[in-house]
Design a protein around this motif. Structure first.
Motif, PDB file in Angstrom:
ATOM      1  N   ALA A  29       0.838  -1.195   0.000  1.00 17.57           N
ATOM      2  CA  ALA A  29       0.000   0.000   0.000  1.00 17.57           C
ATOM      3  C   ALA A  29       0.875   1.248   0.000  1.00 17.57           C
ATOM      4  O   ALA A  29       1.613   1.495   0.950  1.00 17.57           O
ATOM      5  N   PHE A  30       0.782   2.023  -1.083  1.00 16.96           N
ATOM      6  CA  PHE A  30       1.623   3.209  -1.259  1.00 16.96           C
ATOM      7  C   PHE A  30       0.885   4.484  -0.890  1.00 16.96           C
ATOM      8  O   PHE A  30      -0.296   4.650  -1.210  1.00 16.96           O
ATOM      9  N   THR A  31       1.613   5.396  -0.236  1.00 13.50           N
ATOM     10  CA  THR A  31       1.157   6.764  -0.032  1.00 13.50           C
ATOM     11  C   THR A  31       2.296   7.672  -0.451  1.00 13.50           C
ATOM     12  O   THR A  31       3.466   7.275  -0.449  1.00 13.50           O
ATOM     13  N   GLY A  32       1.945   8.890  -0.824  1.00 14.96           N
ATOM     14  CA  GLY A  32       2.964   9.857  -1.228  1.00 14.96           C
ATOM     15  C   GLY A  32       2.405  10.796  -2.271  1.00 14.96           C
ATOM     16  O   GLY A  32       1.419  10.491  -2.950  1.00 14.96           O
ATOM     17  N   ASP A  33       3.044  11.928  -2.395  1.00 18.33           N
ATOM     18  CA  ASP A  33       2.591  12.955  -3.325  1.00 18.33           C
ATOM     19  C   ASP A  33       2.745  12.512  -4.775  1.00 18.33           C
ATOM     20  O   ASP A  33       3.499  11.581  -5.088  1.00 18.33           O
ATOM     21  N   LEU A  34       2.062  13.206  -5.654  1.00 16.92           N
ATOM     22  CA  LEU A  34       2.189  12.988  -7.086  1.00 16.92           C
ATOM     23  C   LEU A  34       3.654  13.174  -7.484  1.00 16.92           C
ATOM     24  O   LEU A  34       4.297  14.146  -7.072  1.00 16.92           O
ATOM     25  N   ALA A  82     -13.412   7.086  -5.168  1.00 21.15           N
ATOM     26  CA  ALA A  82     -13.909   7.899  -4.053  1.00 21.15           C
ATOM     27  C   ALA A  82     -14.054   7.098  -2.768  1.00 21.15           C
ATOM     28  O   ALA A  82     -14.081   7.670  -1.686  1.00 21.15           O
ATOM     29  N   SER A  83     -14.149   5.760  -2.894  1.00 18.49           N
ATOM     30  CA  SER A  83     -14.352   4.948  -1.697  1.00 18.49           C
ATOM     31  C   SER A  83     -13.954   3.507  -1.970  1.00 18.49           C
ATOM     32  O   SER A  83     -13.777   3.097  -3.119  1.00 18.49           O
ATOM     33  N   SER A  84     -13.866   2.725  -0.906  1.00 23.13           N
ATOM     34  CA  SER A  84     -13.540   1.312  -1.061  1.00 23.13           C
ATOM     35  C   SER A  84     -14.675   0.545  -1.732  1.00 23.13           C
ATOM     36  O   SER A  84     -14.444  -0.513  -2.320  1.00 23.13           O
ATOM     37  N   GLU A  85     -15.896   1.047  -1.677  1.00 23.88           N
ATOM     38  CA  GLU A  85     -17.009   0.390  -2.372  1.00 23.88           C
ATOM     39  C   GLU A  85     -16.715   0.273  -3.863  1.00 23.88           C
ATOM     40  O   GLU A  85     -16.994  -0.752  -4.483  1.00 23.88           O
ATOM     41  N   ASN A 109      -7.037   6.262  -0.181  1.00 29.32           N
ATOM     42  CA  ASN A 109      -8.411   6.421  -0.669  1.00 29.32           C
ATOM     43  C   ASN A 109      -9.285   5.199  -0.395  1.00 29.32           C
ATOM     44  O   ASN A 109     -10.513   5.300  -0.463  1.00 29.32           O
ATOM     45  N   ILE A 110      -8.662   4.063  -0.110  1.00 32.05           N
ATOM     46  CA  ILE A 110      -9.423   2.836   0.145  1.00 32.05           C
ATOM     47  C   ILE A 110      -8.886   2.123   1.396  1.00 32.05           C
ATOM     48  O   ILE A 110      -8.942   0.903   1.498  1.00 32.05           O
ATOM     49  N   ALA A 111      -8.388   2.882   2.343  1.00 36.13           N
ATOM     50  CA  ALA A 111      -7.704   2.343   3.523  1.00 36.13           C
ATOM     51  C   ALA A 111      -8.546   1.320   4.279  1.00 36.13           C
ATOM     52  O   ALA A 111      -8.014   0.329   4.790  1.00 36.13           O
ATOM     53  N   ASP A 112      -9.853   1.513   4.346  1.00 39.25           N
ATOM     54  CA  ASP A 112     -10.697   0.591   5.108  1.00 39.25           C
ATOM     55  C   ASP A 112     -10.828  -0.783   4.439  1.00 39.25           C
ATOM     56  O   ASP A 112     -11.292  -1.733   5.066  1.00 39.25           O
ATOM     57  N   ALA A 113     -10.389  -0.926   3.201  1.00 36.79           N
ATOM     58  CA  ALA A 113     -10.462  -2.217   2.499  1.00 36.79           C
ATOM     59  C   ALA A 113      -9.177  -3.023   2.643  1.00 36.79           C
ATOM     60  O   ALA A 113      -9.139  -4.190   2.260  1.00 36.79           O
ATOM     61  N   ARG A 120       3.212  -1.261   4.088  1.00 31.24           N
ATOM     62  CA  ARG A 120       2.964   0.153   3.780  1.00 31.24           C
ATOM     63  C   ARG A 120       4.270   0.801   3.329  1.00 31.24           C
ATOM     64  O   ARG A 120       5.307   0.639   3.982  1.00 31.24           O
ATOM     65  N   VAL A 121       4.187   1.529   2.212  1.00 32.01           N
ATOM     66  CA  VAL A 121       5.347   2.217   1.666  1.00 32.01           C
ATOM     67  C   VAL A 121       4.964   3.675   1.456  1.00 32.01           C
ATOM     68  O   VAL A 121       4.078   3.989   0.658  1.00 32.01           O
ATOM     69  N   ASP A 122       5.608   4.558   2.192  1.00 33.58           N
ATOM     70  CA  ASP A 122       5.367   5.997   2.080  1.00 33.58           C
ATOM     71  C   ASP A 122       6.569   6.635   1.406  1.00 33.58           C
ATOM     72  O   ASP A 122       7.710   6.440   1.840  1.00 33.58           O
ATOM     73  N   LEU A 123       6.317   7.382   0.338  1.00 38.14           N
ATOM     74  CA  LEU A 123       7.388   8.053  -0.411  1.00 38.14           C
ATOM     75  C   LEU A 123       7.192   9.560  -0.316  1.00 38.14           C
ATOM     76  O   LEU A 123       6.103  10.071  -0.643  1.00 38.14           O
ATOM     77  N   ARG A 124       8.228  10.245   0.128  1.00 41.78           N
ATOM     78  CA  ARG A 124       8.186  11.717   0.257  1.00 41.78           C
ATOM     79  C   ARG A 124       9.418  12.316  -0.402  1.00 41.78           C
ATOM     80  O   ARG A 124      10.482  11.707  -0.434  1.00 41.78           O
ATOM     81  N   ARG A 125       9.262  13.515  -0.876  1.00 44.06           N
ATOM     82  CA  ARG A 125      10.396  14.237  -1.462  1.00 44.06           C
ATOM     83  C   ARG A 125      11.360  14.651  -0.355  1.00 44.06           C
ATOM     84  O   ARG A 125      10.932  15.067   0.711  1.00 44.06           O
TER      85      ARG A 125
END
Length: 140
Positions: A29-34, A82-85, A109-113, A120-125
């Motif tokens: 699961a990735f998070t980070g800016d464009l 917009a959601s995990s649904e 955007n779908i964390a609850d799923a 978890r992999v978070d990438l930041r500048r």
């Protein structure tokens, strides 16, 4: 664990190294800016899984499938969801059941799923133009 990458190649190498430890059904699961390097990391995952295909961002298709390696790779881009649904509507559970690795960009955007074997992999500048701070956190 926190890593510093000074180039796209180093980011890909981190992905390759992580892939060697992933088993069937793993979710990354990735998070980070464009533009932070999420797709570069996934290219490394693909290489580490032995997938020969060119890896591109699935921004408009939601998911790209890659086979031909040790495990299949399913590369999701949840930016437009917009959601995990909506994720379940495109067959999320079916992808999990196929025994591959699910790489999920914009996972917030779908964390609850997301449950189970999630890395978890978070990438930041970082400070420099090409520097990235990459935090990898396995969850069990």
């Amino acid at each position: 664990m926190e890593h510093r990458s000074g180039s796209v190649e180093e980011t890909e190498q981190l992905g390759q190294a992580l892939a060697e430890h992933l088993g069937p059904g793993a979710v990354v699961a990735f998070t980070g800016d464009l533009g932070a390097g999420k797709t570069a990391f996934v290219r490394g995952l693909a290489r580490g899984l032995g997938i020969p295909d060119r890896v591109t961002s699935p921004t408009f298709t939601i998911v790209n499938e890659y086979e031909g390696g040790r495990l299949p790779l399913f590369h999701f881009d949840m930016y437009r969801l917009a959601s995990s649904e909506e994720l379940f509507d495109i067959g999320w559970e079916d992808y999990l059941a196929r025994g591959g690795v699910c790489a999920v960009e914009w996972s917030e955007n779908i964390a609850d799923a997301l449950e189970g074997d999630v890395v978890r992999v978070d990438l930041r500048r970082g400070d420099g133009e090409n520097e990235r701070i990459i935090t990898i956190t396995p969850e069990k």
